[in-house]
Each structure stands twice: as C-alpha cells, then as structure tokens.
Design an enzyme around this catalytic site. Structure first.
Site, short mmCIF file in Angstrom:
data_model
loop_
_atom_site.label_atom_id
_atom_site.label_comp_id
_atom_site.label_asym_id
_atom_site.label_seq_id
_atom_site.Cartn_x
_atom_site.Cartn_y
_atom_site.Cartn_z
N GLU A 14 42.13 35.38 52.74
CA GLU A 14 42.51 35.35 51.83
C GLU A 14 44.12 35.18 51.75
O GLU A 14 44.72 34.52 50.90
CB GLU A 14 42.26 36.44 50.71
CG GLU A 14 42.66 37.80 50.98
CD GLU A 14 42.47 38.95 50.08
OE1 GLU A 14 42.37 38.60 48.77
OE2 GLU A 14 42.36 39.89 50.52
N LYS B 160 44.87 39.45 40.98
CA LYS B 160 44.71 40.79 41.28
C LYS B 160 43.46 41.24 40.72
O LYS B 160 42.47 41.98 41.33
CB LYS B 160 45.65 41.73 41.06
CG LYS B 160 45.85 43.19 41.31
CD LYS B 160 45.61 43.18 42.78
CE LYS B 160 45.60 44.48 43.22
NZ LYS B 160 45.22 44.58 44.70
N CYS C 144 53.07 58.50 39.50
CA CYS C 144 53.64 58.03 38.08
C CYS C 144 55.12 57.98 38.39
O CYS C 144 55.47 58.14 39.54
CB CYS C 144 53.48 59.39 37.13
SG CYS C 144 51.72 59.72 36.71
N GLU D 44 35.80 43.33 56.29
CA GLU D 44 37.16 43.32 55.52
C GLU D 44 38.29 42.80 56.25
O GLU D 44 39.17 42.16 55.58
CB GLU D 44 37.34 44.86 55.22
CG GLU D 44 38.73 45.33 54.64
CD GLU D 44 38.86 44.49 53.10
OE1 GLU D 44 37.85 43.83 52.77
OE2 GLU D 44 39.95 44.55 52.60
N LYS E 109 40.57 39.71 54.61
CA LYS E 109 42.19 39.80 54.64
C LYS E 109 42.82 38.59 55.31
O LYS E 109 43.72 37.90 54.64
CB LYS E 109 42.65 41.03 55.35
CG LYS E 109 42.41 42.47 54.73
CD LYS E 109 43.03 42.52 53.49
CE LYS E 109 42.46 42.40 52.06
NZ LYS E 109 41.64 43.10 51.35
N HIS F 287 21.77 34.62 67.26
CA HIS F 287 20.73 33.97 66.52
C HIS F 287 21.37 32.98 65.85
O HIS F 287 20.99 32.38 64.70
CB HIS F 287 20.25 35.10 65.45
CG HIS F 287 19.64 36.37 66.02
ND1 HIS F 287 18.33 36.21 66.71
CD2 HIS F 287 20.10 37.49 66.04
CE1 HIS F 287 18.21 37.42 67.15
NE2 HIS F 287 19.05 38.19 66.92
N ARG G 222 54.92 51.96 38.95
CA ARG G 222 54.25 53.32 39.45
C ARG G 222 53.20 53.60 38.52
O ARG G 222 52.62 54.86 38.78
CB ARG G 222 55.37 54.23 39.60
CG ARG G 222 56.52 53.79 40.54
CD ARG G 222 57.40 55.20 40.55
NE ARG G 222 56.71 56.22 41.24
CZ ARG G 222 56.58 56.52 42.44
NH1 ARG G 222 57.11 55.66 43.38
NH2 ARG G 222 56.12 57.68 42.96
N ASN H 23 55.13 63.83 38.84
CA ASN H 23 54.54 63.22 39.31
C ASN H 23 53.74 63.85 40.63
O ASN H 23 54.44 64.36 41.23
CB ASN H 23 55.31 62.18 40.08
CG ASN H 23 54.64 61.18 41.10
OD1 ASN H 23 53.32 60.73 41.02
ND2 ASN H 23 55.30 60.71 42.17
N GLY H 24 52.45 63.69 40.64
CA GLY H 24 51.77 64.48 41.63
C GLY H 24 50.44 65.08 41.27
O GLY H 24 50.05 64.72 40.25
N TRP I 58 50.23 57.17 35.47
CA TRP I 58 49.15 56.66 35.91
C TRP I 58 48.02 57.85 35.82
O TRP I 58 48.22 58.51 36.80
CB TRP I 58 49.55 56.16 37.24
CG TRP I 58 48.31 55.42 38.15
CD1 TRP I 58 47.76 55.89 38.88
CD2 TRP I 58 48.06 54.19 37.95
NE1 TRP I 58 46.69 55.15 39.51
CE2 TRP I 58 47.05 53.79 38.83
CE3 TRP I 58 48.65 53.32 37.16
CZ2 TRP I 58 46.33 52.84 38.87
CZ3 TRP I 58 47.90 51.87 37.20
CH2 TRP I 58 46.60 51.56 37.88
C1 AGP Z 1 40.53 41.79 48.19
O1 AGP Z 1 41.85 41.80 48.69
C2 AGP Z 1 40.51 41.37 46.67
N1 AGP Z 1 41.71 41.70 46.03
C3 AGP Z 1 39.31 41.25 46.16
O2 AGP Z 1 38.37 41.02 46.89
C4 AGP Z 1 38.83 42.44 45.09
O3 AGP Z 1 38.39 43.63 45.98
C5 AGP Z 1 37.84 42.15 44.42
O4 AGP Z 1 37.97 40.94 43.56
C6 AGP Z 1 37.31 43.33 43.54
O5 AGP Z 1 38.19 44.03 42.60
P1 AGP Z 1 38.07 45.22 42.04
O6 AGP Z 1 37.81 46.20 43.00
O7 AGP Z 1 39.29 45.50 40.99
O8 AGP Z 1 36.73 45.17 41.42
#
Ligand code: AGP
Length: 609
Positions: A488, A604, A2, A481, A485, A504, A28, A101-102, A75
């Site tokens: 993307e 996002k 927060c 993962e 990264k 395979h 925040r 905050n905490g 938050w």
């Molecule tokens: C990964 O870096 C992305 N931001 C993306 O794969 C993300 O994890 C996915 O869209 C799911 O989002 P969420 O966790 O908000 O559901």
C-alpha cells in the site's frame, strides 16, 4: 490521547488563545472540546461534544472573560463523547477545574471512596476523580496551597496523566503535572503556556521546557516552578530554544506521521494494557457464551482478526472464524442467526463493509461486539458491548499503531477467556500476563536497535519487483500484514501465504535473487519453517528473516536478518514481529520516492462499499 492547554497572559483574553491552541492540538482528539477561564474570582466554562469548529459555532468559545484559562480537546476513553463528559471537570463546589490527558487506572476505587464520603459525580470520566481528590485534600487541610492540594491528590493516582488545574482560590496560577502523558511548558516575556505538545504554542513562543514524568509545575506570570511529585523537591530546568517549523512540530520532528506512529507503539501498547477490566470481562462473558464467533474486519484489522483466531484457539480452545467483511454477507449471510456472535474490529468504526456485515448479522438477531479506536463511531453505537482500543488518532493512512493495539486487546481477551474456561494453569497465566506487560519495552528495544538494520535492508532490496512474505501458525497473520504495508505505501506487488503452501503452487515464481521474507519466532513451527526456508534457498531466493535474538540456525541460512528479543510467547509474537515489517515498508517507500502518509488511491477510512 487528548490535548490539554493552559495559558496566562499579561494582557488580553485567554479564551481566543486557548481556542487557537486547541485547533493545533486537534490531531490528538476531536470528539469534544472545552475551555475554562478565571475572571474576577469566578470560573467560566464552555464545553460540548463535537469538533472544535462545530462547538465554537454554537457556543462562541472566544467569548469567555479573563487572562488565564485551560482547555481540552478530547479523544474519549472513559465515558461517551457527550457534553457532560467533555473537559474541564469540576469538583462538588465548582471551584476546581481540571483538564486531563491519560487514563486513571484506579479511578473506580477512588470514585467509590469519594462517593462514600459524599462527593457527587456528574460525568462518567476517570478525570473527574482528580477534581474531587483535590477538593478533598483542601477540605481536610484548608491551609494547603493549590499545588500542595494537587500533590496530595495525584499521589493517589495510578495510571497516566497530564493535567492542568485552575481555581478561583489562587486566581493567578495554573498548576499542571505529568506521569506518562506528555506535557511541555512554553515561556514568553508576557505570557506562559502549558500543553500536551509543542505545536499548541509554537506560533506564540519558541522557548519550551519539557516536563518529565513525576513532575508538577506551577505557572504564573512570574515564571514556572517545577517540583518532584514524590518528595516536593525543586527541579531547576531552563527553557530550550526551538527551531521547528509548525509542520515539523506536528510530526514531533519525524519526517512522516507514519514513522511517528510506528515509534508511538511502546506508548500506545502501554495504554491498551490499561483498559478497564470491566469491559474486557463483559466481552469475555459474551465470547464464552457464544455458539459460534465470527471475527469480522477489513484490511489490517482483518489481519488482527486472523491473528486473534489463533490466540482464541490456542489459549482458550475457542474456534472463531475470521472473515473479510466484504465477503461476510455472501459467505455467512444466510446462516448467521441468534446464536451467532460477531466481533467486529475496525479502528475507525466507520468502514462501510464492516458495518454492512454487522447490519446483516443484527437483522438476523446475532450478538454484536465491537473493537474500535473511535468511541462514538457507528460501530460503538450498534455494538452490544464495545472496547475502545485507546491508540489515539492515527493520521498516516497505513495502520500501524492501531494494528498492534488491536492485537494487544484481542490477546487480553483470549487470555481472560482461557482463564474463565480454566484452560490455562495459574502459572501459565502469570507467565503470559508478565510477557504481555513487557511487550511495550520489547517493541521499544526493536525500534532502538533494529531500525538502522531495516533501513539497510530497504536500500538493498528497494528495486525488487516483488516479494514473498511467509510465516506459519500465528505468524501467517504477521506475514499478511507485512505484505499489505509494503504494497500500500511502496507500491511493490507482494504475495503472502502460509509457508506450507509454497509447494502447492507459488514456489514456481521463485528464481535467482527473488526476495522471500520469513517470519520466524522460535515456536512450534520453527523446525518446519526451516524446511520451507531451505526449499526457497535451493531455488536461489534471497532470504530475509525476522528471527529471535541468537537464533543461529536460521541466521546462518539467511542473507539478511532482523532480531527480536527472545522469550516472546507465540500467541503474542505478531506484536513485536510486525514492527520490522512496518519499518521495511516505510523505508522502501522512501527509497522509491513515495510519500508513505498519502498512498495513492487510498483513504484512511473507507466509507463506501
Ligand atoms: C491498512 O493500512 C489500511 N489502513 C486498511 O487496510 C484498514 O485497516 C482497513 O481499511 C480497515 O479500516 P478500519 O480498521 O478503520 O475498519
């Protein structure tokens, strides 16, 4: 996470200054907002749920009298984002206003104790105990100053806090204090400020005093006085002159939010270890009763689910099915039923594919459990039980800190379930719990000691056309993962799969210099993985490994390696082992001239199917 703020002005109204500062702290948290000011011996408060602009439209936040006040942008961690839970919080007498905050870990015990002696709580927050504790200290000893009463109160707190407190009993002062949550003071000739972060007051002053853990500060127009919380001894500290632009301040000196968020992981992991036992226990009970469990998510959150399926199986002997949310309806839509349990994982809580899967399962009377970073999101509203992972807002599009927090929560659930089912001995349980506690420090060590090495690896391989990411067992999820990264944010095509699959098919792609990244914790898969490294090496691949410190066997096979402190149990390994992969993607993106915070074509939160 927060944002807190406080200010005392020689001239003029504090409320508009607080409002402006809260806007700068909105990164925040932004689910509720509130301000309290003091004027002619009275406390004035405005607070509500919603973003600052929305709340301001309804309540006109600037319309509060007085030259002194505090503010908060929230938050949610404890208590839904409702007006009653918005800060500031008051004691019973309405004479003490607190922003915080905490996370106060022992708030349930303290609340019970205070209720037993007659205190009446209005909110569901942990913060409110602080106001009542101060009130109690003052009642017990009315001769205490505000700072002394606060000292008595906060010595009882366990957990993290940055607080700011005002009271009409000492109308010219703000008292603030910190433990494990950030707090800075800004000073000027005619004003003084306290805040969670420098951007809050940067347009008002460039003179800042950083407050350390375990310190309490009293602010007045005469200046500031810092004391140690433990023994009330005085601390002398002069302000520093800042030469940051507001943009730099927001990123705390890091060039990108993504790098800042990678570096926040020791702190966010500490936060996830402070989750309310009650919610973890409740979810564990649902998982224990379930006939079949689907772990449903997209992208990075799906990788957390994949890792979790190994954790639940290895620790608690529970078979779970990780499913990519967009496939759930096709794959399981007809079979999901009243006996099914869906654990949906979504940092945003708003991902359309995940919500569609959840809605399909709800219509068929399945039990919905949620893990999210946004309390108040759709996922929290439609889940039977949900857990807030407490990572704070993540601004970089690439998920980093939210991923490791998801892993932390899921491993805590697996561990609890194992205990409940009697699948681990007490010794093993204690061992794993101790290792879990150490993870934030381990991640900190990796960031301190390996970042430079990763930077060099990024330079060396920046022009590679493609990469393989390989692991076995739990590390398969880490490999997926790492690959996501890199793709993307650096726009490098990459392939990830369990290392056993190489022969395979995919190994036919390998030729001289083809970079293959192996995730190699020293677990049960170590020996077989060496075989997989050898088969890649024999075909001329360049081998990059993430190894346990001192693993000379693999080190000698590798062209490049990054080391992780030893002794991390297999089920917890994705948390530290993914850190070098996040850094690698970041630095390759930089080398290739891309902005890692804003990858093309991505958002996002993906709210369309
Ligand atoms: C990964 O870096 C992305 N931001 C993306 O794969 C993300 O994890 C996915 O869209 C799911 O989002 P969420 O966790 O908000 O559901």
């Amino acid at each position: 996470m927060c944002g807190i703020f406080g200010c005392i002005l020689k001239d003029g109204n504090a409320a508009p200054i607080i409002h402006g500062a809260l806007k700068r702290l909105e990164y925040r948290g932004y689910d509720s907002v509130g301000e309290a000011t003091l004027y002619e011996g009275k406390l004035y408060i405005k607070k509500d749920q919603g973003k600052i602009d929305e709340v301001n439209k309804i309540h006109n936040l600037d319309d509060l009298p007085g030259n002194i006040g505090i503010g908060h942008t929230r938050w949610a961690t404890h208590g839904a984002p409702l007006q009653i839970n918005a800060h500031p919080h008051l004691d019973c007498s309405g004479q003490i206003a607190v922003v915080h905050n905490g996370i106060i870990e022992n708030f349930s015990e303290l609340k019970q104790e205070l209720e037993n002696i007659g205190h009446v709580f209005r909110s569901k927050t942990d913060t409110e105990v602080i106001a009542h504790l101060i009130e109690h200290a003052w009642k017990t000893n009315p001769s205490l100053s505000l700072a002394e009463a606060i000292l008595e109160a906060i010595r009882r707190l366990e957990g993290s806090y940055a607080i700011a407190v005002i009271s009409p009993k000492e109308p010219n002062k703000i008292v603030c204090a910190r433990n494990e949550s950030p707090l800075v003071i800004g000073v000027n000739e005619n004003s003084i400020y306290c805040a969670s972060d420098i951007p809050a007051f940067l347009p008002l002053t460039n003179k800042a005093v950083i407050i350390n853990d375990g310190e309490l500060v009293t602010l007045s127009l005469e200046g500031y006085e810092i004391k140690k919380i433990s023994d009330s001894s005085l601390v002398m500290r002069k302000p520093k002159i800042l030469d940051w632009t507001p943009e730099m301040a927001l990123k705390q000196g890091y060039p990108h939010f993504m790098l800042k968020e990678i570096h926040e992981q020791p702190a966010t992991l500490r936060n996830t270890l402070r989750l309310q036992e009650h919610y973890l226990d409740l979810m564990t009970t649902f998982l224990d009763r379930a006939h079949e469990v689907f772990l449903v998510a997209c992208g990075t959150s799906y990788h957390a689910c994949l890792a979790a399926s190994y954790m639940f199986s290895k620790l608690a002997f529970l078979a779970t099915y990780p499913v990519i949310a967009s496939e759930f309806v096709e794959q399981h839509g007809k079979s999901v039923n009243i006996d099914s349990t869906i654990l949906a994982v979504s940092q945003s809580g708003e991902t359309a594919d995940t919500l569609a899967a959840v809605n399909c399962a709800r219509q068929r009377a399945a039990t919905i459990l949620g893990l999210t970073n946004v309390i108040g999101s759709t996922l929290t509203r439609i889940s039977r039980v949900y857990i807030g992972q407490q990572s704070g807002p993540e601004i970089g599009v690439a998920a980093t800190k939210t991923f490791t927090s998801q892993l932390s929560v899921l491993s805590q659930l697996a561990l609890r379930l194992a205990k409940k089912r009697g699948k681990v001995s007490q010794d093993e349980m204690d061992f794993l719990a101790e290792k879990m506690e150490k993870l934030p420090d381990i991640v900190e060590t990796i960031l301190q000691t390996q970042e430079e090495k990763v930077k060099q690896i990024a330079k060396k391989y920046k022009d590679a056309k493609t990469f393989f990411f390989l692991g076995r067992g739990t590390s398969t999820a880490t490999a997926y993962e790492g690959r996501l990264k890199l793709m993307e944010i650096a726009y490098v095509p990459a392939i990830a799969f369990p290392a056993g699959e190489s022969k395979h098919g995919p190994i036919s792609l390998v030729e001289q210099g083809f970079p293959v990244i192996f995730i190699c914790p020293k677990d049960g898969t170590h020996k077989t993985l060496i075989g997989n490294i050898m088969e890649m090496k024999a075909r001329g691949a360049s081998i990059i490994t993430i190894i346990e410190e001192g693993d000379s066997e693999i080190r000698e096979l590798a062209d490049d390696y990054v080391e992780i402190p030893n002794g991390v149990p297999e089920v917890l390994s994705p948390i530290p082992y993914v850190i070098p992969l996040q850094l690698l993607a970041y630095y390759i993106a930089i080398e290739r001239g891309h902005n890692p915070d804003r990858p093309r074509n991505l958002a996002k939160s993906v709210t369309v199917k």
